[in-house]
Each structure stands twice: as structure tokens, then as C-alpha cells.
Scaffold this motif. Structure first.
Motif, PDB file in Angstrom:
ATOM      1  N   ALA B 139       1.112  -1.447   0.221  1.00 41.38           N
ATOM      2  CA  ALA B 139      -0.283  -0.159  -0.174  1.00 41.38           C
ATOM      3  C   ALA B 139       1.068   0.957  -0.155  1.00 41.38           C
ATOM      4  O   ALA B 139       0.656   2.253  -0.464  1.00 41.38           O
ATOM      5  CB  ALA B 139      -0.831   0.107   1.783  1.00 41.38           C
ATOM      6  N   PHE B 140       2.204   0.771   0.361  1.00 42.70           N
ATOM      7  CA  PHE B 140       2.832   1.806   0.480  1.00 42.70           C
ATOM      8  C   PHE B 140       4.004   1.979   0.193  1.00 42.70           C
ATOM      9  O   PHE B 140       4.942   0.524   0.503  1.00 42.70           O
ATOM     10  CB  PHE B 140       2.810   2.907   2.012  1.00 42.70           C
ATOM     11  N   PHE B 141       4.967   2.393  -0.431  1.00 44.00           N
ATOM     12  CA  PHE B 141       6.768   2.126  -0.188  1.00 44.00           C
ATOM     13  C   PHE B 141       7.354   3.119   0.454  1.00 44.00           C
ATOM     14  O   PHE B 141       6.850   4.544   0.334  1.00 44.00           O
ATOM     15  CB  PHE B 141       6.959   1.967  -1.864  1.00 44.00           C
ATOM     16  N   LEU B 142       8.049   2.773   0.772  1.00 44.50           N
ATOM     17  CA  LEU B 142       9.704   4.070   1.316  1.00 44.50           C
ATOM     18  C   LEU B 142      10.559   4.345   0.161  1.00 44.50           C
ATOM     19  O   LEU B 142      11.096   3.898  -0.343  1.00 44.50           O
ATOM     20  CB  LEU B 142      10.151   3.081   1.995  1.00 44.50           C
ATOM     21  N   GLU B 143      10.516   5.170   0.254  1.00 45.99           N
ATOM     22  CA  GLU B 143      11.389   6.921  -1.083  1.00 45.99           C
ATOM     23  C   GLU B 143      12.394   6.883  -0.702  1.00 45.99           C
ATOM     24  O   GLU B 143      12.726   7.669   0.685  1.00 45.99           O
ATOM     25  CB  GLU B 143      10.663   7.489  -1.750  1.00 45.99           C
ATOM     26  N   ALA B 144      13.748   6.109  -1.334  1.00 46.60           N
ATOM     27  CA  ALA B 144      14.897   6.763  -0.414  1.00 46.60           C
ATOM     28  C   ALA B 144      15.514   7.594  -1.426  1.00 46.60           C
ATOM     29  O   ALA B 144      15.708   7.176  -2.272  1.00 46.60           O
ATOM     30  CB  ALA B 144      15.662   5.842   0.182  1.00 46.60           C
ATOM     31  N   SER B 145      16.079   9.227  -0.917  1.00 44.61           N
ATOM     32  CA  SER B 145      17.375   9.181  -1.544  1.00 44.61           C
ATOM     33  C   SER B 145      17.850  10.439  -1.255  1.00 44.61           C
ATOM     34  O   SER B 145      18.553   9.914   0.280  1.00 44.61           O
ATOM     35  CB  SER B 145      16.303  10.397  -2.906  1.00 44.61           C
ATOM     36  N   GLY B 146      18.657  10.952  -2.011  1.00 45.72           N
ATOM     37  CA  GLY B 146      20.182  11.875  -1.515  1.00 45.72           C
ATOM     38  C   GLY B 146      21.329  11.069  -1.852  1.00 45.72           C
ATOM     39  O   GLY B 146      21.671  10.262  -2.754  1.00 45.72           O
ATOM     40  N   HIS B 147      23.079  11.172  -0.903  1.00 44.19           N
ATOM     41  CA  HIS B 147      23.832  11.366  -0.632  1.00 44.19           C
ATOM     42  C   HIS B 147      24.234  10.161   0.641  1.00 44.19           C
ATOM     43  O   HIS B 147      24.525  10.468   1.267  1.00 44.19           O
ATOM     44  CB  HIS B 147      25.046  12.125  -1.706  1.00 44.19           C
ATOM     45  N   GLY B 148      24.859   9.132  -0.259  1.00 39.24           N
ATOM     46  CA  GLY B 148      24.711   8.080   1.820  1.00 39.24           C
ATOM     47  C   GLY B 148      24.684   6.584   1.324  1.00 39.24           C
ATOM     48  O   GLY B 148      24.901   5.689   0.539  1.00 39.24           O
ATOM     49  N   ASP B 149      24.721   5.842   2.339  1.00 40.49           N
ATOM     50  CA  ASP B 149      24.153   4.506   2.646  1.00 40.49           C
ATOM     51  C   ASP B 149      23.512   3.830   2.632  1.00 40.49           C
ATOM     52  O   ASP B 149      22.439   4.424   3.988  1.00 40.49           O
ATOM     53  CB  ASP B 149      25.452   4.175   3.093  1.00 40.49           C
ATOM     54  N   LEU B 150      22.768   2.945   2.348  1.00 42.99           N
ATOM     55  CA  LEU B 150      21.095   2.991   3.050  1.00 42.99           C
ATOM     56  C   LEU B 150      21.492   1.096   2.669  1.00 42.99           C
ATOM     57  O   LEU B 150      22.013   0.907   2.003  1.00 42.99           O
ATOM     58  CB  LEU B 150      20.389   2.870   2.153  1.00 42.99           C
ATOM     59  N   TRP B 151      20.680   0.448   4.056  1.00 43.12           N
ATOM     60  CA  TRP B 151      21.022  -0.945   3.867  1.00 43.12           C
ATOM     61  C   TRP B 151      19.449  -1.532   3.964  1.00 43.12           C
ATOM     62  O   TRP B 151      19.005  -1.668   4.979  1.00 43.12           O
ATOM     63  CB  TRP B 151      22.132  -1.498   5.501  1.00 43.12           C
ATOM     64  N   VAL B 152      18.977  -2.674   3.470  1.00 44.54           N
ATOM     65  CA  VAL B 152      18.671  -2.469   3.460  1.00 44.54           C
ATOM     66  C   VAL B 152      18.054  -4.675   3.758  1.00 44.54           C
ATOM     67  O   VAL B 152      19.494  -5.297   3.637  1.00 44.54           O
ATOM     68  CB  VAL B 152      16.969  -2.959   1.725  1.00 44.54           C
ATOM     69  N   ASN B 153      16.498  -5.272   4.253  1.00 46.52           N
ATOM     70  CA  ASN B 153      16.976  -6.236   4.568  1.00 46.52           C
ATOM     71  C   ASN B 153      15.520  -6.744   4.560  1.00 46.52           C
ATOM     72  O   ASN B 153      14.006  -5.953   3.367  1.00 46.52           O
ATOM     73  CB  ASN B 153      16.886  -7.050   6.086  1.00 46.52           C
ATOM     74  N   SER B 154      15.448  -8.656   3.703  1.00 46.82           N
ATOM     75  CA  SER B 154      14.782  -9.022   3.026  1.00 46.82           C
ATOM     76  C   SER B 154      14.107 -10.488   4.097  1.00 46.82           C
ATOM     77  O   SER B 154      15.126 -10.690   5.130  1.00 46.82           O
ATOM     78  CB  SER B 154      14.881  -9.657   1.774  1.00 46.82           C
ATOM     79  N   TYR B 155      13.037 -10.972   3.787  1.00 43.47           N
ATOM     80  CA  TYR B 155      12.718 -12.080   4.084  1.00 43.47           C
ATOM     81  C   TYR B 155      13.258 -12.911   3.395  1.00 43.47           C
ATOM     82  O   TYR B 155      12.694 -13.049   2.257  1.00 43.47           O
ATOM     83  CB  TYR B 155      10.911 -12.130   5.246  1.00 43.47           C
TER      84      TYR B 155
END
Lengths: 222, 231
Positions: B139-155
Motif C-alpha cells: 500500500a505504501f513504499f519507502l522512497e529513499a534518495s540523497g547521498h549516503g548509504d542504505l542497508w535493506v533487509n529481506s525475508y
């Protein structure tokens, strides 16, 4: 006694080889299979000891497996997916998170530690202490990593498997800011370790897992 | 960029981050395994960088919304220290951790995918469309932008698919995708029967060119499976 850990790191089984008349004590429900010459005895080790264990979040009974008339084999497992470690007890004694305990040589005395820190820590952290000489088998939820403490270290109580009894520790709030902040942080309680020695940690937290999946499940009907 | 390493892939992944003095790691509430004792941890509202009053208010609204929609938490933890130090972070479920370096591009992620970030990363919530409201996920998504590092996790394990043209992914298996892709949430086909009977829930149809990260397990499916066994 010879212990091999099979199917690492997610689906581990402890394969225990016993010499004739040698025995091993295991958490109740841990046995997956055994050779027919192995005799299983269920004991509480006395009513008070059993009650103390029950109070500590463990089972009242523990099972002792003894090989008779030849070598015997016992296979031990845990309910969750994870790794196992076989540790020597003797020169070094261990403190074990109750949920991590799987088995010990019968020459090792494994006792629920007096209430105090363990009890008030909440977060399901009850601690077992070893005495004597032999081996213990511990299991984790997730991967196991031994961490050397040299000075100070902070570990979430839900990620503890076992640690060197030499280490000093205090159980406390996770944030420096205060109890409310600690509660909101979702980190629950943490252990502050001090001194020199090893801590075995697990890369998953059973309570965290339970609450993540649990809050999506329908309420249990009574 | 802080030094980092992911260990014990793909099932029991754990992220190790070594922070230099002054660096800050923002991590999902409850995800800390251990940390050096010279690092401090502050609990903050999940409000992005330097929010003003309205920014905070908006973050409150978004946080509440997230709480209702599920997936993401209200609060995040900031780790930092005058001398720097290391911190270990692990997701709640069995699965992978993927490092996403952001250099000005925008990516969208499922709401439960956020694990940690460092640097100038902006996170916003984006509405997936009316149809998505019917589904538990997406229903919603997370929008990531900018300059840097992101770590995402999964199942489950994370797989990367390059979409060149069109591609369809089950909503519950989406980890994230490039914002260069257009997406439409729809039933998997077969009309009403397809929606209710195929067991596939809703799917996301992507068009354009870009990366899609998918996970090999579906949390919604696990919950459904367990629910059937409950008394």
C-alpha cells in the motif's frame, strides 16, 4: 565423549558418540534419535533443583543418556534454526543463557543461577552456570559468533548465547538517555560486559522474531 | 562512507559497521546486536534529517500511518561516538542484508525493508495506489534518495533482476526497485478468480528500465500459513 556438529549453520544436529557406560545430560525434548543400546533416564535431580529450573524458564526434567554394552550414538537438536558450539569446561567455566543450553557431560554440573540479576533482567534472560570438567553443547537462533571482550562491550540480552564466567556484567537499559528512551528504542535490555574473556552471540533474537511475526497473527481463542 | 561488512549471508545475515568519529548510523528500532561501549545510542522519531516543526509533525503522521499499515517502526536509533566505534545490526527475520549506495538516485522499497542508513539519506513514504490498499503489502513504499548509504533487509535471499521492458513481481516478494521504473499494482490476471483463487494476492507490474530487488520468501505467506494452524 565425541560431539560432531552436522548441517551447520542453519539446520544443526549434535551427533554425540558415547563410550561404553559414558553418559550425557540433555535438555528435555532435544533428542532426535539414538542407537538402541543407549538408555534414557529422566531425572529432575531433586525436587528443588527441578523447581528452580522450571522457575528459570527451563523444563523441570532433564534426560540422561547412557551407552550400554558398547559405543552409543545420540542425536540432539533445537526447535529453532541455528548453529551450535561445543565448548570445553574446566579451566574455563561458562554462564549460559537458558534458551541456549542443549547438553552437557554428566561430569559438568549445570545450575540455574540464583535470582538477582538474571531474574530482574526480564527479557527472558535466565542464566545457567557450569561447574566441573567436561564439555557443553550450546545452540543459537541464527549464526554464532565468538566475541573477545577486552575492556568493555554492550550486547542485547536477546542475542546472548553464553560467556566466560570470569567476565563481570551488569544488566541495564540500552540507551544512556533513560528508561523511556530505552523502551522506545525497542532494544529492551542490554548486558554491559567488563573484563577479559569470550562472549558467544547469536545473530537473531527469538523474541524479536516472535513479536514481528506474532503481531500479524490472529489472537488465540481461549 | 563508514566501513561495513555483511556476515552470515544469506540466512542469518548480520551487518557490522565501523563508525569513524562523528559518523552516525541510523538503525531500525530493536535491531542492535552489540556495540562498543564508547558508542552512544539515542532514540529518535523517524523524521529524516534536520526536520523543522512541520517536518516533525509530518513525521508523526507518517509514523502513525506506518504503525497502522505495519512494517516500519515509529522510532529509530542513532548510534554515534566521539571516538567512533563499531555496532552490529541484525534484522528480525531470516534473510539477507543488501548495501545500497545512494549517489543522487532514488529507489523505492517495501516498508519493512529498512534496516539502517548513514550519510545524507532522505526517506519518504509513497502511496502505492488505491488498489494496493486491498493488499496487505505494497500500500505504501519507502522512497529513499540523497547521498549516503542504505542497508535493506529481506525475508529469504535477495535476488536482483534487471527489468528491460516489463516484468511482474508478487507484491509480497518485492524488496525494492529503481524509481526509473513505472509500476502498477494489479491482480495477477484471471479477473476476480485470479485475485481470490490463485493465491498470488496482488502483483506489481513494472515498465521501463531499472533494477528490481526481490526476496525468495514472503512474510505474508508465512503469516497465512501459520494462521491456518492456530487454534
Amino acid at each position: 565423549m565425541q560431539v560432531n556438529v552436522l548441517y551447520r549453520p542453519s539446520q544443526t544436529v549434535a551427533q554425540v558418540w558415547l563410550q561404553p557406560n559414558e553418559s550425557i545430560m540433555a535438555e528435555s525434548g532435544a533428542m532426535m534419535g539414538m542407537s538402541t543400546n543407549v538408555d534414557m533416564q529422566t531425572q529432575s535431580g531433586g525436587l528443588m533443583k527441578g523447581l528452580k529450573r522450571l522457575f528459570g524458564g527451563e523444563s523441570f526434567f532433564r534426560n540422561t543418556f547412557m551407552a550400554q554394552g558398547g559405543q552409543g550414538e545420540v542425536l540432539l537438536t533445537t526447535p529453532l534454526c541455528g548453529d551450535m558450539a561445543v565448548l570445553d569446561v574446566g579451566q574455563r567455566q561458562w554462564q549460559i543463557s537458558n534458551s541456549a543450553f542443549i547438553a552437557s557431560s554428566t561430569t559438568v554440573d549445570v545450575q540455574t543461577q540464583g535470582s538477582g540479576k538474571g531474574f530482574f533482567s526480564g527479557a527472558g534472560l535466565f542464566i545457567l552456570g557450569t561447574q566441573g570438567q567436561g564439555q557443553i553443547v550450546v545452540g543459537s537462533f541464527g549464526a554464532i559468533e565468538p566475541v573477545n571482550v577486552n575492556g568493555e562491550l554492550i550486547i542485547d540480552t536477546g542475542h546472548l548465547v553464553c560467556w566466560d564466567a570470569n567476565l563481570q556484567y551488569t544488566v541495564g537499559k540500552s540507551s544512556n538517555a533513560g528508561w523511556i528512551a530505552s523502551y522506545l528504542s525497542g532494544e529492551g535490555l542490554v548486558c554491559h560486559f567488563q573484563g577479559q574473556g569470550q562472549v558467544y552471540i547469536q545473530t537473531r533474537n527469538a523474541q524479536e522474531y516472535g513479536s514481528t511475526v506474532g503481531r500479524m497473527l490472529p489472537p488465540v481463542q481461549k | 562512507m563508514p566501513q561495513h561488512m555483511v556476515k552470515y549471508e544469506p540466512t542469518f545475515s548480520m551487518l557490522e559497521v565501523n563508525l569513524a568519529p562523528g559518523e552516525v548510523l541510523i538503525a531500525e528500532a530493536g535491531s542492535m546486536v552489540a556495540r562498543a561501549s564508547n558508542l552512544e545510542m539515542d532514540v529518535k522519531l523517524n523524521a529524516g534529517r534536520n526536520p523543522g516543526f512541520f517536518g516533525k509533525l509530518k513525521a508523526m503522521m507518517i509514523a502513525l500511518l506506518r504503525k497502522v499499515v505495519g512494517g516500519e517502526t515509529f522510532f529509530v536509533n542513532h548510534f554515534h561516538g566521539g571516538q567512533g566505534g563499531w555496532v552490529w545490526i541484525a534484522p528480525a527475520l531470516s534473510g539477507g542484508v543488501r548495501h545500497i549506495p545512494l549517489q543522487g538516485q532514488t529507489m523505492l522499497f517495501s516498508t519493512g525493508a529498512f534496516l539502517a542508513s548513514a550519510g545524507e539519506v532522505d526517506l519518504k513514504l509513497r502511496f502505492g495506489g488505491l488498489r494496493a490498499l486491498l493488499a496487505k503489502e505494497g500500500a505504501f513504499f519507502l522512497e529513499a534518495s540523497g547521498h549516503g548509504d542504505l542497508w535493506v533487509n529481506s525475508y529469504g535471499a535477495i535476488d536482483e533482476i534487471y527489468c528491460n521492458g516489463t516484468y511482474v513481481v508478487d507484491n509480497g516478494h518485492i524488496v525494492g526497485f529503481d524509481s526509473s521504473l513505472d509500476f502498477k499494482i494489479k491482480t495477477p490476471g484471471g479477473g476476480a478468480m485470479g485475485f481470490f483463487g490463485s493465491g498470488e494476492g496482488l502483483v506489481c507490474e513494472f515498465t521501463g528500465q531499472g533494477r528490481i530487488l526481490i526476496q525468495s520468501r514472503n512474510l505474508g505467506a508465512l503469516v497465512e500459513w501459520l494462521t491456518r494452524l492456530m487454534p
